[in-house]
Structure formats: C-alpha cells, structure tokens
Design a protein around this motif. Structure first.
Motif, PDB file in Angstrom:
ATOM      1  N   ILE A 120      13.572  15.297  21.496  1.00 56.82           N
ATOM      2  CA  ILE A 120      12.283  15.516  22.150  1.00 56.82           C
ATOM      3  C   ILE A 120      11.367  14.314  21.965  1.00 56.82           C
ATOM      4  CG2 ILE A 120      10.278  17.022  22.293  1.00 56.82           C
ATOM      5  CD1 ILE A 120      12.889  18.246  23.313  1.00 56.82           C
ATOM      6  N   SER A 121      11.043  13.969  20.718  1.00 53.40           N
ATOM      7  CA  SER A 121      10.101  12.879  20.488  1.00 53.40           C
ATOM      8  C   SER A 121      10.216  12.409  19.048  1.00 53.40           C
ATOM      9  CB  SER A 121       8.665  13.337  20.788  1.00 53.40           C
ATOM     10  OG  SER A 121       7.765  12.275  20.666  1.00 53.40           O
ATOM     11  N   ASN A 122       9.483  11.344  18.724  1.00 49.37           N
ATOM     12  CA  ASN A 122       9.418  10.805  17.370  1.00 49.37           C
ATOM     13  C   ASN A 122       7.978  10.920  16.884  1.00 49.37           C
ATOM     14  OD1 ASN A 122       9.348   9.127  15.017  1.00 49.37           O
ATOM     15  ND2 ASN A 122      11.202   8.126  15.725  1.00 49.37           N
ATOM     16  N   LEU A 123       7.741  11.845  15.946  1.00 50.28           N
ATOM     17  CA  LEU A 123       6.384  12.095  15.467  1.00 50.28           C
ATOM     18  C   LEU A 123       5.832  10.927  14.664  1.00 50.28           C
ATOM     19  CD1 LEU A 123       6.311  15.836  14.368  1.00 50.28           C
ATOM     20  CD2 LEU A 123       5.538  14.808  16.469  1.00 50.28           C
ATOM     21  N   LYS A 124       6.696  10.260  13.913  1.00 50.59           N
ATOM     22  CA  LYS A 124       6.215   9.150  13.085  1.00 50.59           C
ATOM     23  C   LYS A 124       5.711   8.007  13.965  1.00 50.59           C
ATOM     24  CE  LYS A 124       8.131   8.525   9.163  1.00 50.59           C
ATOM     25  NZ  LYS A 124       9.073   8.212   8.058  1.00 50.59           N
ATOM     26  N   ARG A 170      -3.516  11.111   6.306  1.00 51.94           N
ATOM     27  CA  ARG A 170      -4.043   9.748   6.240  1.00 51.94           C
ATOM     28  C   ARG A 170      -3.919   9.246   4.806  1.00 51.94           C
ATOM     29  NH1 ARG A 170      -6.967   8.689  10.934  1.00 51.94           N
ATOM     30  NH2 ARG A 170      -7.404  10.542  12.203  1.00 51.94           N
ATOM     31  N   GLY A 171      -2.879   8.432   4.574  1.00 48.87           N
ATOM     32  CA  GLY A 171      -2.669   7.872   3.251  1.00 48.87           C
ATOM     33  C   GLY A 171      -2.135   8.846   2.232  1.00 48.87           C
ATOM     34  N   GLN A 172      -1.400   9.868   2.661  1.00 48.44           N
ATOM     35  CA  GLN A 172      -0.856  10.855   1.744  1.00 48.44           C
ATOM     36  C   GLN A 172       0.434  11.422   2.316  1.00 48.44           C
ATOM     37  OE1 GLN A 172      -3.871  13.847   1.335  1.00 48.44           O
ATOM     38  NE2 GLN A 172      -4.151  14.090   3.529  1.00 48.44           N
ATOM     39  N   SER A 173       1.234  12.002   1.416  1.00 48.42           N
ATOM     40  CA  SER A 173       2.503  12.581   1.839  1.00 48.42           C
ATOM     41  C   SER A 173       2.375  14.046   2.207  1.00 48.42           C
ATOM     42  CB  SER A 173       3.548  12.424   0.722  1.00 48.42           C
ATOM     43  OG  SER A 173       3.756  11.066   0.415  1.00 48.42           O
ATOM     44  N   TYR A 174       1.439  14.761   1.570  1.00 51.91           N
ATOM     45  CA  TYR A 174       1.242  16.187   1.813  1.00 51.91           C
ATOM     46  C   TYR A 174      -0.261  16.467   1.917  1.00 51.91           C
ATOM     47  CZ  TYR A 174       6.054  16.473   0.131  1.00 51.91           C
ATOM     48  OH  TYR A 174       7.405  16.293  -0.043  1.00 51.91           O
ATOM     49  N   PRO A 175      -0.651  17.520   2.611  1.00 51.43           N
ATOM     50  CA  PRO A 175      -2.080  17.870   2.678  1.00 51.43           C
ATOM     51  C   PRO A 175      -2.592  18.387   1.340  1.00 51.43           C
ATOM     52  CG  PRO A 175      -0.749  19.538   3.778  1.00 51.43           C
ATOM     53  CD  PRO A 175       0.186  18.418   3.431  1.00 51.43           C
ATOM     54  N   LYS A 213       0.991   5.101  16.387  1.00 54.67           N
ATOM     55  CA  LYS A 213       0.190   4.689  17.544  1.00 54.67           C
ATOM     56  C   LYS A 213      -1.264   5.108  17.391  1.00 54.67           C
ATOM     57  CE  LYS A 213       4.012   4.895  20.864  1.00 54.67           C
ATOM     58  NZ  LYS A 213       4.541   5.610  22.064  1.00 54.67           N
ATOM     59  N   ASN A 214      -1.497   6.266  16.780  1.00 51.78           N
ATOM     60  CA  ASN A 214      -2.854   6.772  16.568  1.00 51.78           C
ATOM     61  C   ASN A 214      -3.443   6.342  15.234  1.00 51.78           C
ATOM     62  OD1 ASN A 214      -2.714   8.156  19.036  1.00 51.78           O
ATOM     63  ND2 ASN A 214      -1.725   9.913  18.073  1.00 51.78           N
ATOM     64  N   LYS A 215      -2.774   5.388  14.545  1.00 53.49           N
ATOM     65  CA  LYS A 215      -3.232   4.850  13.259  1.00 53.49           C
ATOM     66  C   LYS A 215      -3.368   5.944  12.209  1.00 53.49           C
ATOM     67  CE  LYS A 215      -5.636   0.967  15.417  1.00 53.49           C
ATOM     68  NZ  LYS A 215      -6.914   0.230  15.569  1.00 53.49           N
ATOM     69  N   ILE A 216      -2.342   6.802  12.153  1.00 52.23           N
ATOM     70  CA  ILE A 216      -2.262   7.881  11.168  1.00 52.23           C
ATOM     71  C   ILE A 216      -0.967   7.696  10.389  1.00 52.23           C
ATOM     72  CG2 ILE A 216      -2.145  10.389  10.854  1.00 52.23           C
ATOM     73  CD1 ILE A 216      -3.658  10.654  13.501  1.00 52.23           C
ATOM     74  N   THR A 217      -0.990   8.041   9.103  1.00 55.70           N
ATOM     75  CA  THR A 217       0.213   7.885   8.284  1.00 55.70           C
ATOM     76  C   THR A 217       1.351   8.740   8.807  1.00 55.70           C
ATOM     77  OG1 THR A 217      -1.188   7.459   6.360  1.00 55.70           O
ATOM     78  CG2 THR A 217       1.120   7.991   5.942  1.00 55.70           C
ATOM     79  N   ASN A 218       1.085  10.014   9.026  1.00 55.70           N
ATOM     80  CA  ASN A 218       2.125  10.909   9.542  1.00 55.70           C
ATOM     81  C   ASN A 218       1.464  12.222   9.942  1.00 55.70           C
ATOM     82  OD1 ASN A 218       4.628  11.868  10.292  1.00 55.70           O
ATOM     83  ND2 ASN A 218       5.621  11.375   8.371  1.00 55.70           N
ATOM     84  N   TYR A 219       2.272  13.080  10.581  1.00 59.84           N
ATOM     85  CA  TYR A 219       1.848  14.437  10.926  1.00 59.84           C
ATOM     86  C   TYR A 219       2.625  15.431  10.066  1.00 59.84           C
ATOM     87  CZ  TYR A 219      -0.392  12.632  15.182  1.00 59.84           C
ATOM     88  OH  TYR A 219      -1.194  11.964  16.059  1.00 59.84           O
ATOM     89  N   TRP A 220       1.912  16.442   9.573  1.00 60.82           N
ATOM     90  CA  TRP A 220       2.556  17.541   8.861  1.00 60.82           C
ATOM     91  C   TRP A 220       2.683  18.693   9.846  1.00 60.82           C
ATOM     92  CZ3 TRP A 220       1.037  22.043   5.535  1.00 60.82           C
ATOM     93  CH2 TRP A 220       2.052  22.385   4.648  1.00 60.82           C
ATOM     94  N   LEU A 221       3.896  18.965  10.296  1.00 55.02           N
ATOM     95  CA  LEU A 221       4.134  19.905  11.381  1.00 55.02           C
ATOM     96  C   LEU A 221       4.033  21.342  10.895  1.00 55.02           C
ATOM     97  CD1 LEU A 221       4.950  20.262  14.333  1.00 55.02           C
ATOM     98  CD2 LEU A 221       7.336  20.132  13.633  1.00 55.02           C
ATOM     99  N   LEU A 222       3.303  22.172  11.670  1.00 60.52           N
ATOM    100  CA  LEU A 222       3.125  23.592  11.359  1.00 60.52           C
ATOM    101  C   LEU A 222       3.801  24.503  12.374  1.00 60.52           C
ATOM    102  CD1 LEU A 222      -0.647  23.576  10.348  1.00 60.52           C
ATOM    103  CD2 LEU A 222       1.320  23.568   8.824  1.00 60.52           C
ATOM    104  N   GLY A 223       3.698  24.201  13.661  1.00 62.53           N
ATOM    105  CA  GLY A 223       4.279  25.058  14.692  1.00 62.53           C
ATOM    106  C   GLY A 223       4.293  24.341  16.029  1.00 62.53           C
ATOM    107  N   ILE A 224       4.978  24.967  17.006  1.00 62.03           N
ATOM    108  CA  ILE A 224       5.178  24.369  18.327  1.00 62.03           C
ATOM    109  C   ILE A 224       4.869  25.412  19.387  1.00 62.03           C
ATOM    110  CG2 ILE A 224       6.872  23.321  19.882  1.00 62.03           C
ATOM    111  CD1 ILE A 224       8.349  22.296  17.438  1.00 62.03           C
ATOM    112  N   HIS A 231       0.854  -1.188   0.000  1.00 62.04           N
ATOM    113  CA  HIS A 231       0.000   0.000   0.000  1.00 62.04           C
ATOM    114  C   HIS A 231       0.893   1.242   0.000  1.00 62.04           C
ATOM    115  CE1 HIS A 231      -3.800  -2.170   0.893  1.00 62.04           C
ATOM    116  NE2 HIS A 231      -2.980  -3.030   1.505  1.00 62.04           N
ATOM    117  N   PHE A 232       0.439   2.282  -0.694  1.00 61.81           N
ATOM    118  CA  PHE A 232       1.204   3.516  -0.825  1.00 61.81           C
ATOM    119  C   PHE A 232       0.264   4.700  -0.603  1.00 61.81           C
ATOM    120  CE2 PHE A 232       2.996   0.283  -3.632  1.00 61.81           C
ATOM    121  CZ  PHE A 232       4.293   0.201  -3.161  1.00 61.81           C
ATOM    122  N   THR A 233       0.839   5.883  -0.588  1.00 62.49           N
ATOM    123  CA  THR A 233       0.043   7.098  -0.417  1.00 62.49           C
ATOM    124  C   THR A 233      -0.390   7.711  -1.741  1.00 62.49           C
ATOM    125  OG1 THR A 233       2.058   8.446  -0.340  1.00 62.49           O
ATOM    126  CG2 THR A 233       1.189   7.630   1.760  1.00 62.49           C
TER     127      THR A 233
END
Length: 878
Positions: free
Chosen positions: A584-588, A619-624, A593-604, A88-90
């Motif tokens: 700090i942490s590993n976003l991937k 969810r199933g994609q590389s970019y929004p 753990k939350n059954k999401i492909t990845n997070y696209w980080l905007l700010g902290i 499976h791919f995005t």
C-alpha cells in the motif's frame, strides 16, 4: 576505605576517563558539568554542558558527551567550546567506547552505532537487535569485536567489520531502564586467555571466545551483593571488581586470590586506567565522587621491570614470526593448491562459517515496549490501558460510556491487556495469571473471573473478539474461551506466536514458520472465521532485514500489517478464498516528507474508496509519552507508485483506491467515481498523445463511459482512436451486457419460484422477511442515463461552443436513493441537478400523468409501511 574527593554536586551516574597522554582526567555527572583535572597539579576546569551528563570520551582535541539532549554532544578540548553534533537520536546516549579512531555509541532507544572519526562523511554503522536501553560497551580491537550489555537481559557480541551478530548470551537480569537496573553490567576482555568476563548477579562468568561456552566462574562467598563492573589491568595480571554496596576488590587473574578490598558508602559506577602509569586507576561513585587507586604493590616486581622490555620485544618477534609464517604458509599453499580442488575449499569455508539468526519475539499491536517502566498496554477505538507506578489505568475515549478504572498491579504484574465494548482482559507473562472484567455484565454476581495457566505455559499474547477471548501461549497453542469463561477450542500452530488481532469473530494470527536467513524472518499467518468455520493459512511476505511491528484489521475487515522499514501491506481476499498481499504505502517515507520522525499507527479507515490512517505523530521519540496525553491525527496517504508526484500517478492512485477500498460495487456512487477517474485518465493520455494507453484505459470502461470517451476523442482530433474504440470495444461491451441481462433474468425467475415454495413454511418470527419478499416493487422506466459528466445544454445557446475544456464542467449525478422518501414534494430549486430551460409538451404530459395516483393505492401503501415499521422495531428489540 577509598580516599574519595567530591567532584559533582548532584548524586547519580558519574563517568571518568583519561586523555591519551595521561596528563589529565575528566569526570561528568548529573549536574551537567565536566571537570577537567590535571594529574600533577590537581588544577580543575569546569565546562557547563547540559542538565545531565551520563558518559564521556576524549579523542585528541574533542570531548564526546552523552547528555539529556538526545544527541552526541561534541566539545573542544581543553576549552570546552560547543561544536556541531555528529548524531541525533530519540533518547539520550547512555554508553560510549573509544577504540583508536572509532567511536561506539549506545543509546536508550535500543541503538548501537559506530562513527569513524577519521572519516569526514560521518557515516554511521548500526548493530541491530537490541530491545532495551544499552548498559555498556567494550571493544576487542585485535579481534574486531564489540560486546554490548542491554537491559533486555542479553549480552551480544558483534563483528565490527561485517556488522553481524556472533553470539547472544541471555544471562543477565532484565530491567526496563538503566535507572531501575540492578547492575550496570560493565564487561571486559581477558586478552591473555581469550575470554570474556561478564558480571552475573554476584558472580563473574568467563566465556571462551571459540565456542562461547562458560569455562570458569568467580564468586566470593562472603559477599552476596550484585557486581557492577569488572576491569582488567593493562598488564593482565589483575582484575578489579566493583559491587553495588561500594566494595572494590582487586583480584589475581590466575589464582582468584583477593589482593585488597576497598570500601565506600556508594557504589563504584565507572573506572578508567591511567595510560602512562599502568598500575594506577581512577574510579567514580554514584555520589559524584572520585578516587585514585595504586595497585603497584600487588604486582610482582619482575613483571613491572620486564613489562616494558617485553612489549617492545614481543612486537619485534611478532613481525619476524609473521614474516616467517607467511613464507612457510605460501610454500605450503602452493603445494596444497595442486592437490585440493577449489570447489572443496569454497565448500569448507561455507560450512565453517556460522551465522546466528535472531527470531522476533511476540508483541501486541498498539502497545509500547515492554522494557519501558511507564507504557501503553493497548490503545484502540474504545480506550487505552496504561501501566505506571505499579498501577493499571483503564481510560475510555467516551467518558459518558464508562468511567475510568484503576487496578493495583504490585502482585499480579499484568503486562498484557485488551479492551472491548463489554469486557477487559489482563494477563501476565511472568506469573501466568489471567483476569477478565465484564464491566457491562447484567449479572452482578459475575463481573470478573480469573484463570491460571498450567503445564509450563506462559501467556505471550491475548485478544478480545465480540464473543470470545483468545490466549496465545508459549507452547504454540491458541486457546478460545467464551466471555463467561467456557473453554471451547485449542488450536495448535506450526511455530512460535508473534501477534494476534481480531475483527468481530474473525482471528488473524502471525507466527514463525521456520528459522529464517540471517537478519531475516520467516513468518506465516492463520486466518480463522469462527462464525463461518473458515481456516486459511499461508506465508507472510516481508522486505529483507526487517521485522513486524503492527498487525490489525481495518474498519471494513481487511487485514493489514506494518513493517519496521515502514511498508504497509494489505491482504486482499480473492474469489478462491486466498489472500493476495498488496503493498500500500511506506509510512516512514511519508513521515520524513512531513518532517516527522515516524507515525505510530492505531487504525485504518478504508470506506468509500478512501484510505485514512489514525496515527500519533512521533517527533524525536520511538513511542508516544503518557504525559501529556497524545493527540490522534487522521492522515491520507498515496499508494506506493512510481513517480507519485506526477498527475498520471496520482490519477492511477485514486483509481486503485476506488477499486481496492470499496465494500460494495453496485451503488451509484461507486460507479460514478470509477467512471470519473477513468475519464480523467483517458483525457490525460489523449493530451499526452498516448493513444495506445488511452485505448487500454477504455478496456476498463463500461458502455456509458465509452460513449463519453468517443466524444472526447473526436473533439480532440483523435479520430483513429475513436474509430478503434467503436470497432473493438463497443460491440464486445454490448454482447457482455446482453449476457449479463440473460443471466440476471434466469436468477430472478429461480428466486421467485423458491420464494413461493418457501412462503408456505415461514413462521411468525420470520414475518419481516416475508414482507420483504412479497412487497410490491416499484417499476422503473427505461429513462436514458443521466450523464454525470455531461455539459449543461441550454435552449437559447445550443449552437454556441465554450472555449473551456469539456472535462472542467462535468458534474456528478445525484444518487436518488439517498433522497428522503416522504410524501412531501421537494422543490426543484433545492436540488442541484442539471435542468433545461424549456420543457417539451410530452414531458409535461408525462409529469402530470405521474401525479395522478389513486387515493386507495396511497392508503394501502401507508398501511403496509406502518406494518413494516412495527416489524422492524420488533426485530431490533429482539
């Protein structure tokens, strides 16, 4: 003309392939159907798969398909029953290549993957480095090489076994998608002359495989159309070229003589040779049609007759010659081993081995890939800038602040942007144009200005500070320009620029320092504080075999960066003005753990001892996607500690967050939170019978927290621990506090002397500061500390003991500095404070004494407050 036969009802990319025995050939098209044709009877079977089919391959009893379902679809052959997917791919699969039992997959999300069909584990081998959708794949099985053509303008050759990059040729035309590509760039191998044939515009470049230099070039002067594909015949005497205008040319491999030209209305997009009849091939066009072509008449008869005999004889001769060579080599090696030492053999093997290093290109944080047709140029707290249909749309999150802006992008081709509260900047890395829009300017005559680069400088990165514009160029220069266009400073860097970010008037620049190891990057950072004239530099640590995908400042001004592997790192500024990198942490991992492909980080956000991230869930994609407009989520993540699911690690994570993400350590809230977390860690250690660990935790406490720890240790039966704390820590803590008090008294005396000297030279413009220094200070009585975790004491139940744990009833105290300071009295019932049921007579006398305040003092305080408020308003207006 080609004798074309219609196969699919919708025009578009159409693929064709033969079965291993040559009895059938299959086609797939944009209508989502697979057609299976019998080569002898022309009988067809239809298999319905999806809405769109892009490519297919057949292996024994399975059909592998690339459809619009973002997966490798598997069907049974010949019935077409649906089978479980292998990968499976995005994004959809765009290219397939089958070599023996190895299936190579190219996708639109920049991935090339290999699956061994004989291995039941279905393990995937990745060939990384692509930065755009994959156009085509081709395998040289004898050399164990695979060649890929990509929309990023490159042709890459990989070693299949080692999965490393052998050579990268940046020679084809760039595009942002397969549909917009000028050519499909389907390459092929010349196995006789050991060359790689690559279509480049209207020519064919032939590269020899030893040093990867161009040896010869084919070009037809009568045709200026782009070439789609090249394919060698199985006999290696001819090759076929297909142009985008529909022309098909059969050419002699040695003389470059054109044997025959065919034509069609639409371009030929796929070609497959018949494995049984090696002088016949089938091609498909962009109109969903196919045609058979026989080239037997263009091949000498001697080669046709002797080809089958030569193949069998060659195989026998190869086995015999290999045996003879192995015997001679073994004899020679026995002699050479006595002469040549082993260390020399190892050294020569290391020197002869060449490994290419891929350097990461520049990028802009919170922007999507530059190879996408519709993309985000920037997304920040103020708004977002998007580019689609040759237009740039500037949207603000708060519509009441400013309306959206649309700019035509047909001629200028802007692909870099940034947005602030006062201005917008746009730049083009292709044309070298730069545009600044001062949309909040009070000067109506200067709402925008432009700039053109010179001396072969290409703009690679742009950024907006509060008062400056930063432009990073290909000549490793950082140019600082004011918002009105005044050029102020030019800073040189040690290596190529990777990315730039800013906070207020602070810059953080990432660049390449040296050429790193294979599949690794060597980066450094430059931190510049323009207002305070600071310049700091140092190396940027990265995990092995990864790249940088995001850098930025948090809301409090701390530097963070995110790697492709998911690791988020913070640079903590030390007292010696150096940066300490902290993981700090590993976003991937958190996304998985939350059954999401990845997070696209905007700010902290890192205020008040908390770490919150503003992200877009992928969810199933590389970019929004641009449509629908993505939703921003705020998530809290734990620190990357071992065994984070245990109570011990969670308490340690909370304590580290309080220490790392607090801007001021003098307020009561910070002190209370720190004491509370340390007491909880101490209690857990006592419950777990880890007294040595509890003693180490006590070394982090102040005197008030130590007293609570002693009480808890004695009540829980840890008498040796309590005595150890009293003997070793209480006395030392008291000495430290006495030294701090002496130091503070000295500083207060010196500051009062300095204020009296400087008060004579203060002007009217600094009258607000004068009032702050000379205003009367409120005397605070030495009241015993109100324990934030103390249990309620009632007079009618002083001798009773609760069965519950003492920690469960501790409550934080009220920060009295945050209560409203007005003349009105607040009733005691409105404030959540621990009170006792009986009040002694001394307390009543003291409270009544406090209420007796002279009226004249109240009047004086009111007049000083009014003056102070006027001056504050005056300073704000200025």
């Amino acid at each position: 003309m080609l004798s074309l036969v219609s196969a699919h009802s919708i025009a578009g990319l159409t693929d064709v392939c033969y079965t291993k025995d040559g009895s059938h050939f299959l086609t797939c098209g944009q209508d989502g159907d697979i057609h299976v044709f019998d080569t002898k009877t022309d009988q067809t079977e239809h298999i319905r798969c999806a809405d769109q089919c892009f490519c297919l391959a057949v292996h024994e009893y399975h059909i592998f398909l690339g459809t619009n379902r973002n997966e490798l679809e598997v069907r049974s052959y010949p019935h077409g029953d649906s089978l479980p997917s292998l990968a499976h791919f995005t994004q959809p699969v765009s290219a397939l290549c089958l070599s023996n039992s190895s299936l190579f997959i190219g996708t639109k999300d920049f991935k090339v993957v290999m699956i061994n069909l004989n291995d039941d584990s279905n393990k995937l081998k990745y060939f990384d480095g692509h930065q755009a959708p994959i156009l085509s794949l081709n395998v040289y099985q004898d050399k164990r090489w695979i060649v890929t053509s990509c929309c990023d303008g490159s042709v890459r050759i990989f070693n299949i076994d080692k999965q490393n990059l052998i050579k990268q040729l940046n020679i084809i035309t760039k595009s942002n998608d397969i549909e917009t590509a000028t050519s499909l760039v389907k390459v092929d191998w010349d196995k006789n002359d050991q060359m790689l044939a690559i279509p480049v515009k209207n020519t064919i470049h032939f590269y020899e495989t030893e040093k990867w230099t161009r040896k010869k070039t084919y070009e037809n002067d009568s045709i200026d159309q782009v070439i789609n594909l090249i394919s060698y015949s199985p006999c290696q005497t001819l090759f076929v070229i297909a142009y985008v205008n529909g022309q098909l040319s059969i050419i002699n491999r040695l003389t470059f003589h054109i044997c025959m030209n065919y034509s069609s209305k639409d371009a030929v997009c796929s070609l497959s040779w018949n494995p049984t009849q090696q002088y016949q091939f089938t091609c498909s066009t962009m109109a969903g049609e196919y045609a058979h072509v026989d080239i037997c008449e263009y091949i000498p008869k001697s080669t046709i007759i002797s080809l089958d005999k030569e193949e069998s004889q060659v195989e026998k001769m190869r086995t015999i010659s290999e045996d003879d060579e192995n015997e001679s080599i073994s004899n020679d090696n026995d002699e050479e081993k006595e002469i040549i030492p082993k260390w020399f053999e190892r050294a020569t093997s290391i020197i002869s081995e060449k490994k290419s290093v891929e350097i990461q290109e520049s990028f802009q944080s919170t922007s999507t890939s530059k190879f996408l047709e519709s993309r985000y140029l920037i997304w920040n707290n103020i708004g977002a800038i998007t580019c689609y249909n040759q237009q740039i749309q500037i949207s603000f999150h708060d519509v009441s602040y400013h309306h959206s802006i649309t700019i035509d992008n047909k001629t200028d081709k802007y692909n870099l942007a940034d947005l602030s509260l006062s201005s917008i900047i746009l730049a083009s890395s292709e044309t070298g144009k730069f545009l600044c829009l001062l949309y909040q300017s009070w000067d109506s005559n200067m709402r925008q200005w432009t700039l053109n680069t010179e001396n072969n400088e290409n703009i690679e990165s742009v950024n907006l500070c509060e008062d400056f514009i930063i432009i990073g160029t290909s000549q490793r220069l950082i140019r600082l320009i004011s918002l009105s266009g005044i050029q102020q400073r030019i800073i040189r860097l040690q290596g190529p620029i990777i990315s730039i970010t800013s906070y207020q008037n602070q810059l953080w620049i990432i660049h390449h320092s040296t050429q790193g190891l294979p599949k690794e990057q060597a980066m450094s950072y430059v931190y510049i504080d323009i207002d305070n004239d600071y310049y700091l530099t140092g190396p940027l640590p990265l995990t092995p075999k990864t790249k940088l995908i995001w850098i930025g400042f948090s809301d409090s001004g701390k530097c963070f960066y995110l790697e492709k592997s998911g690791y988020l790192t913070m640079l903590r500024r030390t007292k010696t003005n150096q940066f300490e990198p902290l993981l700090i942490s590993n976003l991937k991992q958190e996304a998985e753990k939350n059954k999401i492909t990845n997070y696209w980080l905007l700010g902290i956000n890192d205020f008040d001892g908390k770490l919150q991230l503003r992200v877009i869930e992928l969810r199933g994609q590389s970019y929004p996607e641009l449509v629908p407009w993505p939703i921003v989520s705020i998530i809290s993540i734990p620190l990357s500690l071992y065994e984070i699911n245990t109570e011990k690690s969670q308490l340690e994570s909370d304590y580290l967050k309080i220490k790392l993400f607090n801007n001021s350590i003098d307020n009561d809230e910070y002190i209370n939170n720190e004491r509370q977390s340390l007491i909880k860690m101490f209690a857990l250690s006592c419950k777990s019978n880890r007294e040595y660990r509890a003693f180490e935790i006590c070394q982090l406490m102040d005197s008030i927290a130590l007293q609570l720890a002693i009480k808890y240790a004695t009540k829980s039966g840890k008498l040796t621990l309590a005595q150890k704390i009293i003997d070793d820590l209480i006395e030392q803590n008291n000495k430290d506090e006495e030294q701090k008090e002496k130091h503070t008294n000295k500083t207060n005396i010196s500051s009062s002397n300095n204020s009296s000297i400087s008060s004579s030279t203060i002007s009217f413009s600094s009258s607000f500061e004068e009032l702050k220094q000379t205003r009367s200070k409120v005397e605070i009585t030495n009241v015993p500390f109100n324990n934030p975790f103390r249990k309620k004491k009632l007079t009618n139940s002083t001798n009773e003991t609760s069965t519950n744990d003492e920690l469960s009833q501790w409550k934080p105290s009220i920060n009295k500095s945050r209560l409203p300071s007005s003349n009105k009295t607040i009733p005691q019932s409105d404030v959540n404070v621990e009170t006792t049921t009986t009040i002694t007579e001394n307390e009543e006398n003291s409270s009544s004494g406090k209420r007796k305040i002279d009226e004249t003092e109240n009047n004086n305080e009111d007049t000083t407050k009014n003056k102070r408020n006027r001056l504050q308003q005056f300073a704000c207006n200025r």
